[in-house]
Design an enzyme around this catalytic site. Sequence first.
Site, PDB file in Angstrom:
ATOM      1  N   ASN A   1       0.876  -1.170   0.000  1.00  0.00           N
ATOM      2  CA  ASN A   1       0.000   0.000   0.000  1.00  0.00           C
ATOM      3  C   ASN A   1       0.915   1.221   0.000  1.00  0.00           C
ATOM      4  O   ASN A   1       1.491   1.563   1.032  1.00  0.00           O
ATOM      5  CB  ASN A   1      -0.904  -0.013   1.245  1.00  0.00           C
TER       6      ASN A   1
ATOM      7  N   LYS B   1       0.142   4.220  -0.230  1.00  0.00           N
ATOM      8  CA  LYS B   1      -0.475   5.412   0.373  1.00  0.00           C
ATOM      9  C   LYS B   1      -0.222   6.620  -0.556  1.00  0.00           C
ATOM     10  O   LYS B   1      -0.175   6.458  -1.764  1.00  0.00           O
ATOM     11  CB  LYS B   1       0.028   5.614   1.799  1.00  0.00           C
TER      12      LYS B   1
ATOM     13  N   HIS C   1      -9.508   1.451   4.622  1.00  0.00           N
ATOM     14  CA  HIS C   1      -8.255   1.586   5.369  1.00  0.00           C
ATOM     15  C   HIS C   1      -8.476   2.497   6.576  1.00  0.00           C
ATOM     16  O   HIS C   1      -9.244   3.456   6.505  1.00  0.00           O
ATOM     17  CB  HIS C   1      -7.150   2.152   4.462  1.00  0.00           C
TER      18      HIS C   1
ATOM     19  N   GLU D   1      -6.798   4.806   7.734  1.00  0.00           N
ATOM     20  CA  GLU D   1      -6.542   6.233   7.470  1.00  0.00           C
ATOM     21  C   GLU D   1      -7.748   6.887   6.810  1.00  0.00           C
ATOM     22  O   GLU D   1      -8.031   8.069   7.050  1.00  0.00           O
ATOM     23  CB  GLU D   1      -5.270   6.385   6.604  1.00  0.00           C
TER      24      GLU D   1
ATOM     25  N   GLU E   1      -5.609  -4.943  10.300  1.00  0.00           N
ATOM     26  CA  GLU E   1      -4.578  -3.948  10.573  1.00  0.00           C
ATOM     27  C   GLU E   1      -4.881  -3.250  11.898  1.00  0.00           C
ATOM     28  O   GLU E   1      -5.692  -2.314  11.937  1.00  0.00           O
ATOM     29  CB  GLU E   1      -4.546  -2.892   9.466  1.00  0.00           C
TER      30      GLU E   1
ATOM     31  N   GLY F   1       2.456   2.198  10.866  1.00  0.00           N
ATOM     32  CA  GLY F   1       3.434   3.276  10.738  1.00  0.00           C
ATOM     33  C   GLY F   1       4.112   3.639  12.044  1.00  0.00           C
ATOM     34  O   GLY F   1       4.782   4.666  12.135  1.00  0.00           O
TER      35      GLY F   1
ATOM     36  N   SER G   1       3.267  -2.255  10.227  1.00  0.00           N
ATOM     37  CA  SER G   1       4.715  -2.364  10.421  1.00  0.00           C
ATOM     38  C   SER G   1       5.267  -3.748  10.076  1.00  0.00           C
ATOM     39  O   SER G   1       6.193  -4.232  10.713  1.00  0.00           O
ATOM     40  CB  SER G   1       5.090  -1.977  11.860  1.00  0.00           C
TER      41      SER G   1
HETATM   42  P1  13P Z   1       2.985   0.340   7.689  1.00  0.00           P
HETATM   43  O1  13P Z   1       3.473  -0.955   7.082  1.00  0.00           O
HETATM   44  O2  13P Z   1       3.733   1.530   7.207  1.00  0.00           O
HETATM   45  O3  13P Z   1       2.835   0.239   9.166  1.00  0.00           O
HETATM   46  O4  13P Z   1       1.490   0.526   7.099  1.00  0.00           O
HETATM   47  C1  13P Z   1       0.607  -0.516   7.189  1.00  0.00           C
HETATM   48  C2  13P Z   1      -0.610  -0.167   6.428  1.00  0.00           C
HETATM   49  O5  13P Z   1      -1.351   0.713   6.796  1.00  0.00           O
HETATM   50  C3  13P Z   1      -0.853  -0.893   5.191  1.00  0.00           C
HETATM   51  O6  13P Z   1      -2.108  -0.596   4.682  1.00  0.00           O
END
Ligand code: 13P
Length: 250
Positions: A9, A11, A94, A96, A166, A172, A212
Amino acid sequence: MRTPIIAGNWKMNKTPAEAKVLVNELKPLVKDANATVVICVPYVDLCTALKETEGTNIHVGAQNVHFMESGAYTGEISAAMLKEMGVEYVIIGHSERRQYFGETDATVNLRTLAAVKAGLTPIICVGERKEEREAGYTNALVEYQTLIALNGLTDEEIKNVVIAYEPVWAIGTGLTATDEQANETIGVIREAIQRKYGKEVADTVRIQYGGSMNPKNVKGLMAQPEIDGGLIGGASLKAPDFSLVVNYDK
Ligand code: 13P
């Protein structure tokens, strides 16, 4: 049994020119992967990603989709538009988007229905925040998020869906759920699917871990019986790191 699926992803990272560089670095590194390999890129990178991955084992996904077929929804992208381009996957719900863009379980369900109807494979994200885990609500929450998202799909359609567990506190942050925590919660999601849709559906649907995930922790997570892959943020932006995650079994 279930083919593992490792998805990046990206982002809101990488311009089209940068996407071209990253995809071409990635191609030789992941070409012998045993897992299904997906990159979910920003809308403006889709064209480049599709062109550069043609004839390779890398599948392309988007990071969101609108639930209406067409109409006066300024700034939105429909499932049919993605499908026609050659996009195969789409991330839905997601954390976010839930946190910053007003995504709800109801709109996650609408987006999932629209994606499946258009022939896209949704990667539906569920997961608890830190305070929800501490309050003991993780299991109830992920069950609820999952079952609402799937509401209205047929058994056959659900078999093709991908779920990404997740935990929000692990995204992150460098904090990962332990192998056992991730396995346990994914098991809870699978049991909820089994109760509602039966064992065959539950045994077929692929459930990823995300948060992560990186070259260091991927082996331990993937050794867990319930974990069928990963949704990778930060580590998907560097070709060597992403390829180590993809090739976790080598
Ligand atoms: P990270 O791997 O940067 O923690 O992000 C995970 C994520 O949100 C994947 O959609």
